[in-house]
Design an enzyme around this catalytic site. Structure first.
Site, PDB file in Angstrom:
ATOM      1  N   THR A 282       0.828  -1.203   0.000  1.00 44.65           N
ATOM      2  CA  THR A 282       0.000   0.000   0.000  1.00 44.65           C
ATOM      3  C   THR A 282       0.861   1.252   0.000  1.00 44.65           C
ATOM      4  O   THR A 282       0.552   2.235  -0.684  1.00 44.65           O
ATOM      5  CB  THR A 282      -0.930  -0.006   1.224  1.00 44.65           C
ATOM      6  OG1 THR A 282      -1.766  -1.164   1.174  1.00 44.65           O
ATOM      7  CG2 THR A 282      -1.804   1.240   1.242  1.00 44.65           C
TER       8      THR A 282
ATOM      9  N   HIS B 225       1.945   1.762  -3.541  1.00 44.10           N
ATOM     10  CA  HIS B 225       0.873   2.291  -4.389  1.00 44.10           C
ATOM     11  C   HIS B 225       0.646   3.774  -4.122  1.00 44.10           C
ATOM     12  O   HIS B 225       0.412   4.561  -5.046  1.00 44.10           O
ATOM     13  CB  HIS B 225      -0.416   1.503  -4.151  1.00 44.10           C
ATOM     14  CG  HIS B 225      -0.450   0.177  -4.838  1.00 44.10           C
ATOM     15  ND1 HIS B 225      -0.424   0.057  -6.208  1.00 44.10           N
ATOM     16  CD2 HIS B 225      -0.499  -1.091  -4.344  1.00 44.10           C
ATOM     17  CE1 HIS B 225      -0.464  -1.227  -6.541  1.00 44.10           C
ATOM     18  NE2 HIS B 225      -0.507  -1.944  -5.431  1.00 44.10           N
TER      19      HIS B 225
ATOM     20  N   CYS C 204     -19.405  -0.040  13.238  1.00 49.42           N
ATOM     21  CA  CYS C 204     -18.822  -0.516  14.495  1.00 49.42           C
ATOM     22  C   CYS C 204     -19.890  -1.029  15.451  1.00 49.42           C
ATOM     23  O   CYS C 204     -19.694  -2.023  16.147  1.00 49.42           O
ATOM     24  CB  CYS C 204     -18.022   0.612  15.157  1.00 49.42           C
ATOM     25  SG  CYS C 204     -16.430   0.950  14.354  1.00 49.42           S
TER      26      CYS C 204
END
Length: 383
Positions: free
Chosen positions: A43, A46, A106
């Site tokens: 990541t 990227h 959540c």
């Protein structure tokens, strides 16, 4: 006043800049973590290539695969997210995505808290300009404050776990959650044949996770042979398929089917991050098998495909994004339990904390010269 060094980037394609910031005051619910090791994630690469689909707070500090030790804690900073006691000298890690605990996902779907609407995100969404400027793992220290950022989660590592090993707990947990997603959907069970697409760090960790979670046979498809496919076999892959030698999708599909049996594998998991992996991997599956996509964490683009194949093959297709707060201990526990079973530390190539060292760590990871480039600000701590 003592200064702390922290690495920042000004934008995609930029070079690393190490800046000095003052030693912060530590309030009652805060702590300072001395970084022993921090991995370079796909990541991160990227983001530096400009592929991240959302706005980022440049300049900021990358790095979220952190293993460190507490060097200063506030009076009310006493336990981790799982209620284990913490104090100065405790070895810890913090994940990048920390669900808030009170948004729609959540509360109503805790198993999908990874899709929290207002998460705390270390190494990504906390800009350098936000004091005390220590919001990512490519730094000498990382700051946490449960009052400033209530969604923050911190996890205790075993006292005798090396911080290099602890730095692998975040990426390994992503793999564990992906297999658990398949298991809960009825698509992964003891003894199943598994194909891992991609031989980078996530692919290698997925090879280990598959075995620890009950896979019967594990095959890895990727490149290059050295160091990646060679290490995949050391981690227990029964066979590997080198995409630099087997150069067409048709030939790779046949190769995999020849290894696992002509009907195909029970489960195929993409850890490559390349959009072409999906259509190819579907054809490596047996009819009724399960395909798990966990490699497309950033938007690498679309590719032409036929959804008729998903229908006619009667397959399960699952996406898996990161992990939730309760998944992380599974990664720590697996690493600790299997610490002598796999060559974990052979994954890591170590780089010093300097502009030149961080630049090389990133460049070597992009060139696939390493499996897991790992930055070590304090080599004596890394273990």
């Amino acid at each position: 006043m003592e200064q702390i060094r922290v690495c920042t980037y000004d934008g995609p394609g930029a070079q690393p800049i190490i800046r000095n910031v003052p030693w912060p005051k530590i309030p009652r619910k805060a702590a300072l973590i001395k970084v022993g090791a921090c991995g370079v994630c796909g990541t991160d690469l990227h983001i530096l290539k400009g592929h991240w689909p959302r706005q980022l707070p440049w300049p900021f500090t990358l790095g979220h695969e952190i293993g460190g030790v507490l060097v200063e804690v506030g009076s009310e900073f006493k336990e981790d997210f799982m209620s284990k006691p913490l104090g100065v000298g405790s070895k810890v890690m913090i994940p990048p995505l920390m669900p808030c605990g009170h948004c729609y996902y959540c509360i109503h779907y805790p198993e999908s808290a990874n899709k929290c609407l207002t998460p705390v995100y270390y190494g990504r969404y906390l800009g350098f300009d936000k004091a005390p400027h220590l919001w990512g793992g490519w730094a000498e220290y990382v700051y946490v404050d449960l009052e400033m950022l209530p969604g923050t989660k911190i996890y205790k590592l075993p006292d005798d776990m090396s911080l290099r090993l602890g730095a692998l707990s975040e990426p390994l947990t992503s793999c564990i959650r992906a297999f658990n997603r398949a298991s809960r959907a009825g698509g992964f069970t003891w003894g199943d044949s598994v194909v891992i697409q991609g031989s980078g760090p996530i692919g290698i960790l997925a090879v280990a996770a598959a075995q620890e979670m009950g896979a019967g046979r594990v095959i890895c498809v990727g490149a290059p042979e050295t160091p990646r496919l060679k290490l995949a076999r050391k981690f227990g892959a029964e066979a590997t398929v080198n995409i630099e030698e087997v150069t067409t999708p048709e030939a790779r599909i046949k190769k995999v089917r020849d290894i696992v049996g002509g009907f195909g594998a029970d489960l195929v998991m993409d850890c490559s991050g390349h959009p072409s992996a999906g259509p190819e991997g579907i054809e490596m599956l047996r009819d009724g098998g399960t395909y798990v996509e966990m490699g497309q964490f950033t938007d690498a683009g679309s590719i032409e495909t036929s959804w008729h194949r998903i229908c006619t093959k009667d397959v399960n297709v699952l996406g898996s994004w990161g992990f939730t707060g309760n998944d992380l201990p599974l990664g720590v526990d697996m690493l600790y339990r299997a610490r002598d079973k796999y060559p974990w530390l052979e994954m890591q190539t170590l780089y010093p904390f300097s502009e030149e060292g961080i630049g090389r760590a990133v460049a070597d990871a992009m060139a696939m010269k390493t499996v897991k480039s790992t930055i070590v600000p304090w080599p004596e701590l890394a273990g």
